[in-house]
Structure formats: C-alpha cells, structure tokens
Design a protein around this motif. Structure first.
Motif, short mmCIF file in Angstrom:
data_model
loop_
_atom_site.label_atom_id
_atom_site.label_comp_id
_atom_site.label_asym_id
_atom_site.label_seq_id
_atom_site.Cartn_x
_atom_site.Cartn_y
_atom_site.Cartn_z
N GLY A 104 117.75 -31.92 84.12
CA GLY A 104 119.10 -31.77 83.64
C GLY A 104 120.06 -32.70 84.37
N GLY A 105 121.30 -32.70 83.94
CA GLY A 105 122.30 -33.54 84.57
C GLY A 105 123.51 -33.69 83.69
N LEU A 106 124.29 -34.70 84.00
CA LEU A 106 125.50 -34.99 83.24
C LEU A 106 125.23 -36.14 82.29
N ALA A 107 125.58 -35.96 81.03
CA ALA A 107 125.39 -36.99 80.03
C ALA A 107 126.63 -37.07 79.15
N GLN A 108 126.87 -38.23 78.62
CA GLN A 108 127.97 -38.38 77.68
C GLN A 108 127.51 -37.96 76.29
N ALA A 109 128.44 -37.55 75.47
CA ALA A 109 128.11 -37.23 74.09
C ALA A 109 127.45 -38.44 73.44
N GLY A 110 126.37 -38.17 72.73
CA GLY A 110 125.60 -39.25 72.13
C GLY A 110 124.45 -39.74 73.00
N GLY A 111 124.44 -39.32 74.24
CA GLY A 111 123.41 -39.74 75.17
C GLY A 111 122.14 -38.90 75.07
N SER A 112 121.24 -39.14 76.02
CA SER A 112 119.93 -38.47 76.00
C SER A 112 119.58 -37.93 77.37
N LEU A 113 118.80 -36.89 77.38
CA LEU A 113 118.19 -36.34 78.58
C LEU A 113 116.79 -35.85 78.23
N ARG A 114 115.93 -35.84 79.21
CA ARG A 114 114.57 -35.32 79.02
C ARG A 114 114.32 -34.24 80.06
N LEU A 115 114.14 -33.04 79.60
CA LEU A 115 113.87 -31.92 80.48
C LEU A 115 112.37 -31.73 80.65
N SER A 116 112.01 -31.28 81.85
CA SER A 116 110.61 -31.01 82.15
C SER A 116 110.44 -29.58 82.62
N CYS A 117 109.29 -29.04 82.34
CA CYS A 117 108.95 -27.69 82.78
C CYS A 117 107.54 -27.72 83.36
N GLN A 118 107.42 -27.27 84.58
CA GLN A 118 106.10 -27.14 85.20
C GLN A 118 105.82 -25.65 85.36
N ALA A 119 104.79 -25.19 84.70
CA ALA A 119 104.42 -23.78 84.77
C ALA A 119 103.20 -23.59 85.65
N SER A 120 103.17 -22.47 86.33
CA SER A 120 102.01 -22.08 87.12
C SER A 120 101.55 -20.72 86.62
N GLY A 121 100.26 -20.64 86.30
CA GLY A 121 99.74 -19.38 85.78
C GLY A 121 99.10 -19.59 84.43
N HIS A 122 97.91 -19.04 84.27
CA HIS A 122 97.14 -19.25 83.04
C HIS A 122 97.82 -18.68 81.82
N ILE A 123 98.64 -17.65 82.03
CA ILE A 123 99.27 -17.02 80.89
C ILE A 123 100.09 -18.02 80.08
N PHE A 124 100.61 -19.04 80.76
CA PHE A 124 101.42 -20.03 80.05
C PHE A 124 100.53 -20.95 79.21
N LYS A 125 99.32 -21.18 79.62
CA LYS A 125 98.40 -22.01 78.84
C LYS A 125 97.91 -21.28 77.60
N TRP A 126 97.80 -19.97 77.69
CA TRP A 126 97.19 -19.19 76.63
C TRP A 126 98.17 -18.81 75.52
N ASN A 127 99.46 -19.01 75.75
CA ASN A 127 100.46 -18.52 74.80
C ASN A 127 101.46 -19.59 74.38
N ASP A 128 102.16 -19.28 73.29
CA ASP A 128 103.20 -20.17 72.81
C ASP A 128 104.34 -20.23 73.82
N MET A 129 104.95 -21.40 73.93
CA MET A 129 106.01 -21.61 74.89
C MET A 129 107.31 -21.98 74.17
N ALA A 130 108.41 -21.97 74.92
CA ALA A 130 109.70 -22.25 74.31
C ALA A 130 110.71 -22.73 75.35
N TRP A 131 111.71 -23.39 74.85
CA TRP A 131 112.90 -23.74 75.64
C TRP A 131 114.04 -22.84 75.16
N TYR A 132 114.81 -22.37 76.11
CA TYR A 132 115.98 -21.55 75.85
C TYR A 132 117.18 -22.18 76.54
#
Length: 118
Positions: free
Chosen positions: A9-37
């Motif tokens: 995350g960070g500060l961006a101007q309108a019209g700009g871009s950002l790329r968010l990353s998520c690192q999960a630990s735990g098999h439950i995350f591999k076995w199930n559907d994931m989401a961004w909120y």
C-alpha cells in the motif's frame, strides 16, 4: 499457526496504480478460496475481489475492469493489481479467506493502507 501479512500500500494519485501483496502462512489458505477486502474511512469492511485456485471469481462492481486479483497457491501468495485508482479506493486493504469464519476465530492481518489523492 495462521498468519496473513499484507504489503504494497501507499500514497497514489488518482489514475495511478498500486500492487498489493499478501503472504499467507497456514495450509488452510491453500485449500480454500481467498479474497481481498477493504475498509474505507467511516465504512464497513467490504469484499473487493475473490479467487478460487488461480481463477478470479468476482469483483466489486466499482473496481471491475480496474483491479486484477491473482494468486500463487504453492507459495501461499496473492496479489491485487490496482489500476486507474480513484479517491474512493482509499482504505485499509486486507487479505483473508473468502469465508473467514473457516478460521474459527476473528483473525485478520494488519492490513495495508492505500491512500488515493484526488
């Protein structure tokens, strides 16, 4: 032991871009559907995008066509590419299971702040 760590995350101007990353630990995350909120200022947390395996499931209508969710199941990693950012995209972004209740506890990571200046 489960853990979710969001970054990018960070500060961006309108019209700009950002790329968010998520690192999960735990098999439950591999076995199930994931989401961004996200949780905007003064707003309730809302579902932004979801994915099953490596296949995107759905997007919040206001982000469809601008955001892209992707995932590496083997590495337990997930990303959210955000383009054409708008002021209303401002908020704290979290990753989690599409059904967080499967964790058996109200666990959420620390989130990553996205601020879009108009």
């Amino acid at each position: 032991q489960v853990q979710l760590v969001e970054s990018g995350g960070g500060l961006a101007q309108a019209g700009g871009s950002l790329r968010l990353s998520c690192q999960a630990s735990g098999h439950i995350f591999k076995w199930n559907d994931m989401a961004w909120y996200r949780e905007g200022p003064g707003k309730q947390r809302e579902l932004v995008a979801s994915i099953s395996g490596r296949t995107p499931l759905d997007y919040l209508p206001s982000v469809r066509g601008r955001f892209t969710i992707s995932r590496d199941v083997a590495k337990n990693q997930m990303w959210l590419q955000m383009n054409s950012l708008k002021f209303e995209d401002t908020g704290v972004y979290y990753c989690n299971l599409l059904r967080p209740e499967l964790l058996g506890s109200n666990y959420w990571g620390q989130g990553t702040q996205v601020t879009v200046s108009s």
